[in-house]
Design an enzyme around this catalytic site. Structure first.
Site, mmCIF file in Angstrom:
data_model
loop_
_atom_site.group_PDB
_atom_site.id
_atom_site.type_symbol
_atom_site.label_atom_id
_atom_site.label_comp_id
_atom_site.label_asym_id
_atom_site.label_seq_id
_atom_site.Cartn_x
_atom_site.Cartn_y
_atom_site.Cartn_z
ATOM 1 N N THR A 175 32.826 26.641 37.888
ATOM 2 C CA THR A 175 34.167 27.018 37.428
ATOM 3 C C THR A 175 35.073 25.797 37.612
ATOM 4 O O THR A 175 34.763 24.917 38.426
ATOM 5 C CB THR A 175 34.747 28.168 38.283
ATOM 6 O OG1 THR A 175 34.829 27.704 39.635
ATOM 7 C CG2 THR A 175 33.888 29.396 38.228
ATOM 8 N N GLU B 293 31.889 33.239 35.122
ATOM 9 C CA GLU B 293 31.038 34.135 35.920
ATOM 10 C C GLU B 293 30.406 35.246 35.090
ATOM 11 O O GLU B 293 29.627 36.044 35.606
ATOM 12 C CB GLU B 293 31.880 34.766 37.049
ATOM 13 C CG GLU B 293 32.238 33.811 38.169
ATOM 14 C CD GLU B 293 33.556 33.077 37.935
ATOM 15 O OE1 GLU B 293 33.973 32.951 36.768
ATOM 16 O OE2 GLU B 293 34.167 32.639 38.927
ATOM 17 N N LYS C 245 57.012 37.799 39.224
ATOM 18 C CA LYS C 245 57.538 38.969 39.925
ATOM 19 C C LYS C 245 59.050 38.851 40.053
ATOM 20 O O LYS C 245 59.556 38.017 40.795
ATOM 21 C CB LYS C 245 56.909 39.049 41.321
ATOM 22 C CG LYS C 245 57.070 40.390 41.961
ATOM 23 C CD LYS C 245 56.353 40.441 43.295
ATOM 24 C CE LYS C 245 56.451 41.846 43.878
ATOM 25 N NZ LYS C 245 55.971 41.889 45.243
ATOM 26 N N TRP D 251 56.867 43.401 37.624
ATOM 27 C CA TRP D 251 56.048 42.320 37.094
ATOM 28 C C TRP D 251 56.380 42.030 35.628
ATOM 29 O O TRP D 251 56.635 42.937 34.856
ATOM 30 C CB TRP D 251 54.564 42.691 37.180
ATOM 31 C CG TRP D 251 54.089 42.881 38.578
ATOM 32 C CD1 TRP D 251 53.839 44.067 39.210
ATOM 33 C CD2 TRP D 251 53.809 41.864 39.545
ATOM 34 N NE1 TRP D 251 53.420 43.852 40.494
ATOM 35 C CE2 TRP D 251 53.389 42.501 40.727
ATOM 36 C CE3 TRP D 251 53.870 40.466 39.521
ATOM 37 C CZ2 TRP D 251 53.033 41.799 41.875
ATOM 38 C CZ3 TRP D 251 53.518 39.767 40.666
ATOM 39 C CH2 TRP D 251 53.100 40.429 41.823
HETATM 40 P P1 ADP Z 1 37.322 28.269 32.765
HETATM 41 O O1 ADP Z 1 36.772 28.653 31.414
HETATM 42 O O2 ADP Z 1 38.613 27.548 32.778
HETATM 43 O O3 ADP Z 1 36.318 27.891 33.811
HETATM 44 P P2 ADP Z 1 37.430 30.794 33.776
HETATM 45 O O4 ADP Z 1 36.038 31.171 33.562
HETATM 46 O O5 ADP Z 1 38.020 30.816 35.132
HETATM 47 O O6 ADP Z 1 37.839 29.481 33.245
HETATM 48 O O7 ADP Z 1 38.358 31.537 32.751
HETATM 49 C C1 ADP Z 1 38.362 32.885 32.718
HETATM 50 C C2 ADP Z 1 39.751 33.385 32.616
HETATM 51 O O8 ADP Z 1 40.358 32.962 31.403
HETATM 52 C C3 ADP Z 1 39.810 34.876 32.572
HETATM 53 O O9 ADP Z 1 39.698 35.417 33.865
HETATM 54 C C4 ADP Z 1 41.163 35.113 31.931
HETATM 55 O O10 ADP Z 1 42.201 34.997 32.851
HETATM 56 C C5 ADP Z 1 41.272 33.957 30.958
HETATM 57 N N1 ADP Z 1 40.897 34.406 29.607
HETATM 58 C C6 ADP Z 1 39.741 34.206 28.954
HETATM 59 N N2 ADP Z 1 39.782 34.734 27.721
HETATM 60 C C7 ADP Z 1 41.001 35.302 27.578
HETATM 61 C C8 ADP Z 1 41.662 36.028 26.532
HETATM 62 N N3 ADP Z 1 41.101 36.262 25.364
HETATM 63 N N4 ADP Z 1 42.915 36.475 26.777
HETATM 64 C C9 ADP Z 1 43.523 36.244 27.955
HETATM 65 N N5 ADP Z 1 42.963 35.567 28.966
HETATM 66 C C10 ADP Z 1 41.721 35.100 28.788
#
Ligand code: ADP
Length: 547
Positions: free
Chosen positions: A184, A328, A439, A444
């Site tokens: 990640t 993940e 917040k 929120w």
């Molecule tokens: P990276 O791809 O930066 O490693 P992550 O796997 O942590 O990131 O990214 C996952 C996160 O990206 C999700 O938990 C969510 O917050 C955000 N995300 C992914 N797709 C979308 C979507 N279509 N709309 C809103 N948020 C999204």
């Protein structure tokens, strides 16, 4: 009583053999770092992958060994995906946009045996090589004529393949064997490794092939702009072979004009990537007054697709699939294919639904919980933290006991850190990442919703909403924005007026900070973390006035 059926392990090598056997004429077309376009059929792709597999074995790669890649989307990267996993190695894709510190941590943590890199990324290695394992073998992904000068010893990819046999009996092993590793981006703390198995990868590939039915039509061309260097390009390296798609690989050229030209020339039907990429393409479409010739399908994910973007594509007759997921989750969890009954609905209603994050994929369960861990109803109103469970979701992190222990709840569900609601038709609505919610006065405000409507304003190219400290309200929202080219910057009053169509007065931002660019994360999302750092000295207007 058990069923009386055979049990064949679900291995990635079978996806390759299936694709080649069923669609030998399908092609992988790649923009190369050498500057030209390379084409190979699935058959040629398989032959070279087999040669690579033999070469890897010669270099001592065995079951469970990690082999790193630092590369753009291209045929050699595809060969690595299948060649490494095919012999039981683990294809460890590294995001070149990570910081040097994260890069060093990841390579040492994974204990990679070999590292394959595109010529473009030589400077990255030059900068960090003293901190990488001494016995790491570097292979530069080009031919002898294009080998760059380096201060470190490096093998040449094409030479490595030369003379290797094109026949192989792929080894058969347990389907739970690891085949891929992706860390990640680790916005806080060290990056954590998601370790995919052959089984999870196989199931994920099948899962998205049945969900995104518009894309997966034999003979169609797909453009993965979503990188192979992160989250398995949303599974396209595998599902394309399941369906016999021609893969068009953009290499390093991901700006609007380059993508437009490539899509036009290669008659790309479906293109997959994050919203920031599509902003560039839409600007080029506007400039040229037409879309690329055969373009009819776009998959957007990674961060929320702004409603205005979805509308712009749909008006061009490009069907939008809005997907949600995370590293993940292999990574896709939900997908925005519309239900049949939606065809009767108005254009506006369809766009409303496409702005949501779609419905769950086969085998991915979703649950919402409140702060005390109680389950919340899927009624479209209750908002809580989203947990997921399924065969394509991590059960822990690679070599990280501390993070693994925290990953799952008592019932074995993975906490996504996203705050969401789910309606009675199963549509997921991501409100925010828990840590990005604003917040104000105990209530929120969704930063995603604010950003999306702000970006629908014609004078705004990009907008990010963040909360800033306020003595009375705890936090108040502000917008950080990039003005559209040639546009006059709207005042905060004008922007508040624009946003008040959907937001209550107390939810409206108190200020706009104009910037030249919004910092992006390694995966092309707005980096709220860096934005907050950049605005460390920012003072809320009310406090300025009283100062
Ligand atoms: P990276 O791809 O930066 O490693 P992550 O796997 O942590 O990131 O990214 C996952 C996160 O990206 C999700 O938990 C969510 O917050 C955000 N995300 C992914 N797709 C979308 C979507 N279509 N709309 C809103 N948020 C999204």
């Amino acid at each position: 009583m058990k069923g009386m059926m055979m049990h064949q392990p679900l291995l990635v090598s079978e996806i390759l053999e299936f694709g080649v056997g069923a669609y030998p004429r399908a092609e992988i077309v790649s923009v190369r770092t050498e500057g030209d376009i390379h084409r190979e059929t699935y058959v040629e792709f398989r032959d070279r992958t087999v040669q690579l597999a033999h070469a890897l074995k010669k270099h001592g790669v065995e079951l469970g060994d990690r082999v790193a890649t630092l590369a753009w989307n291209g045929y050699r990267h595809m060969e690595l995906y299948y060649g490494i996993s095919g012999i039981g190695g683990i294809c460890h894709t590294i995001n070149p946009r990570l910081s040097a510190e994260q890069f060093i941590y990841i390579v040492n943590h994974a204990e990679d045996k070999l590292l394959f890199l595109d010529t473009t990324f030589v400077p990255i290695i030059e900068a960090v090589k003293d901190h990488l394992p001494k016995d790491l073998v570097y292979v530069i992904m080009t031919d002898r004529a294009h080998m760059p000068e380096t201060s470190f010893d490096a093998l040449c990819y094409e030479e490595m393949l030369e003379g290797q046999p094109t026949e192989i009996e792929w080894p058969v092993f347990d389907e739970n064997t690891a085949c891929g590793l992706c860390y990640t981006s680790g916005t806080t703390g060290n990056p954590k490794g998601a370790l995919y198995s052959h089984r999870s990868t196989y199931l994920h590939a099948m899962m998205i092939s049945v969900m995104q039915t518009t894309t997966f039509q034999e003979g169609a061309s797909v453009l993965p702009v979503v990188p192979l260097f992160h989250v398995n390009a949303w599974g396209l390296p595998y599902s394309s072979l399941i369906s016999g798609l021609n893969m068009v690989m953009p290499g390093p050229a991901m700006d609007g004009p380059s993508l437009f030209k490539l899509m036009d020339e290669e008659k790309v039907f479906s293109a997959w990537g994050v919203p920031t990429i599509w902003q560039g393409l839409l600007a080029e479409i506007k400039k040229q007054g037409r879309k690329p010739e055969n373009f009819g399908d776009v998959v957007v994910g990674g961060s929320a697709a702004p409603r205005s973007m979805i509308e712009a594509f749909e008006k061009l007759d490009v069907s939008v699939g809005h997907a949600w997921g995370m590293t993940e989750m292999s990574p896709v969890g939900t997908h925005g294919i519309m239900p049949k009954w939606m065809e009767e609905e108005s254009f506006e209603t369809r766009i409303d639904y496409k702005s949501l994050q779609g419905r769950r994929c086969l085998g991915v369960e979703l649950k919402l919980v409140d702060e005390d861990g109680n389950r919340l109803p899927h009624d479209g109103k209750a908002v809580g933290e989203l947990f997921v469970r399924g065969n394509t979701v991590v059960s822990g992190y690679f070599r990280n006991e501390e993070a693994s222990e925290k990953a799952l709840d008592a019932d074995g569900w993975f906490g996504t850190g996203d705050v969401a609601s789910i309606d009675k038709d199963g549509f997921l609505s991501i409100q925010d990442r828990a840590k990005d919610l604003i917040k104000s006065g105990g209530e929120w405000i969704s930063s995603i919703d604010l950003e999306n409507l702000a970006m629908a304003h014609p004078a705004i190219a990009q907008a990010a909403a963040i909360g800033v400290k306020h003595p009375r309200w705890d936090e108040r929202p502000i917008l950080v924005a990039v003005a559209a080219e040639g546009a006059e910057k709207p005042s905060i009053e004008e922007m508040r007026d624009h946003l008040s169509s959907e937001f209550a007065k107390w939810q409206l931002p108190d200020d706009i900070v104009w910037v030249d660019a919004i910092p992006l994360t390694a995966t092309g999302k707005f980096s709220k973390l860096n934005l907050r750092k950049e605005l460390a000295d920012y003072v809320h207007p009310e406090l300025r006035e009283t100062a």
